[in-house]
Design a protein around this motif. Structure first.
Motif, PDB file in Angstrom:
ATOM      1  N   HIS A  26      83.463 -17.742  62.646  1.00 19.45           N
ATOM      2  CA  HIS A  26      83.839 -17.409  61.274  1.00 19.45           C
ATOM      3  C   HIS A  26      83.691 -15.901  61.045  1.00 19.45           C
ATOM      4  CE1 HIS A  26      83.249 -21.693  61.001  1.00 19.45           C
ATOM      5  NE2 HIS A  26      83.694 -21.705  59.761  1.00 19.45           N
ATOM      6  N   THR A  27      84.459 -15.365  60.116  1.00 14.50           N
ATOM      7  CA  THR A  27      84.407 -13.929  59.826  1.00 14.50           C
ATOM      8  C   THR A  27      83.472 -13.624  58.662  1.00 14.50           C
ATOM      9  OG1 THR A  27      86.296 -14.110  58.343  1.00 14.50           O
ATOM     10  CG2 THR A  27      86.763 -13.497  60.619  1.00 14.50           C
ATOM     11  N   ASN A  28      82.995 -12.388  58.671  1.00 14.13           N
ATOM     12  CA  ASN A  28      82.240 -11.799  57.555  1.00 14.13           C
ATOM     13  C   ASN A  28      81.150 -12.703  56.987  1.00 14.13           C
ATOM     14  OD1 ASN A  28      83.821  -9.456  57.708  1.00 14.13           O
ATOM     15  ND2 ASN A  28      85.419 -10.436  56.504  1.00 14.13           N
ATOM     16  N   VAL A  29      80.338 -13.283  57.864  1.00 14.18           N
ATOM     17  CA  VAL A  29      79.229 -14.117  57.394  1.00 14.18           C
ATOM     18  C   VAL A  29      78.063 -13.216  56.958  1.00 14.18           C
ATOM     19  CG1 VAL A  29      79.818 -16.146  58.750  1.00 14.18           C
ATOM     20  CG2 VAL A  29      78.345 -14.411  59.741  1.00 14.18           C
ATOM     21  N   ARG A  30      77.331 -13.685  55.986  1.00 14.02           N
ATOM     22  CA  ARG A  30      76.193 -12.921  55.456  1.00 14.02           C
ATOM     23  C   ARG A  30      74.897 -13.649  55.780  1.00 14.02           C
ATOM     24  NH1 ARG A  30      78.325  -8.418  55.109  1.00 14.02           N
ATOM     25  NH2 ARG A  30      80.127  -8.192  53.785  1.00 14.02           N
ATOM     26  N   GLY A  31      73.798 -12.890  55.745  1.00 14.57           N
ATOM     27  CA  GLY A  31      72.492 -13.508  55.934  1.00 14.57           C
ATOM     28  C   GLY A  31      72.017 -13.543  57.368  1.00 14.57           C
ATOM     29  N   SER A  32      72.729 -12.849  58.260  1.00 17.80           N
ATOM     30  CA  SER A  32      72.294 -12.838  59.660  1.00 17.80           C
ATOM     31  C   SER A  32      71.201 -11.791  59.846  1.00 17.80           C
ATOM     32  CB  SER A  32      73.472 -12.530  60.576  1.00 17.80           C
ATOM     33  OG  SER A  32      73.991 -11.248  60.299  1.00 17.80           O
ATOM     34  N   GLN A  33      70.434 -11.928  60.913  1.00 14.50           N
ATOM     35  CA  GLN A  33      69.420 -10.925  61.220  1.00 14.50           C
ATOM     36  C   GLN A  33      69.250 -10.799  62.729  1.00 14.50           C
ATOM     37  OE1 GLN A  33      65.213 -13.400  60.959  1.00 14.50           O
ATOM     38  NE2 GLN A  33      65.562 -11.812  59.504  1.00 14.50           N
TER      39      GLN A  33
END
Length: 93
Positions: A26-33
């Motif tokens: 998936h593109t442009n996912v948020r919340g990764s670290q």
């Protein structure tokens, strides 16, 4: 969401730059670290974190032997990790 292309172990010589990257479905996912030995990495002069569509990248600049570690990417329950090995320049006897 899944990992399309996972991280690979990286070998560099001291003072070189190391780069870990992985591709998600998936593109442009948020919340990764990104983490080093389980500790979250904060972007700085040393660490550059970028996201370009499905590609997530961690760059470690000016590597030294103390940067050797297992680096991981985490996003919810999804995770991937790889090892950084740093060789010192001097192969002195």
């Amino acid at each position: 969401m899944k990992v399309k292309k996972t991280m690979k172990n990286v070998n560099v010589i001291e003072t070189q730059e190391a780069e870990f990257s992985l591709e998600l479905t998936h593109t442009n996912v948020r919340g990764s670290q990104w983490t080093k030995n389980g500790v979250e990495i904060i972007p700085s002069d040393k660490y550059e974190i970028t996201m370009d569509g499905m590609l997530h990248t961690l760059k470690i600049k000016n590597c030294h032997t103390q940067d050797e570690s297992v680096y991981a990417f985490k996003l919810g329950k999804l995770s991937a990790n790889a090892r950084l090995n740093v060789d010192s320049k001097c192969k002195c006897i």
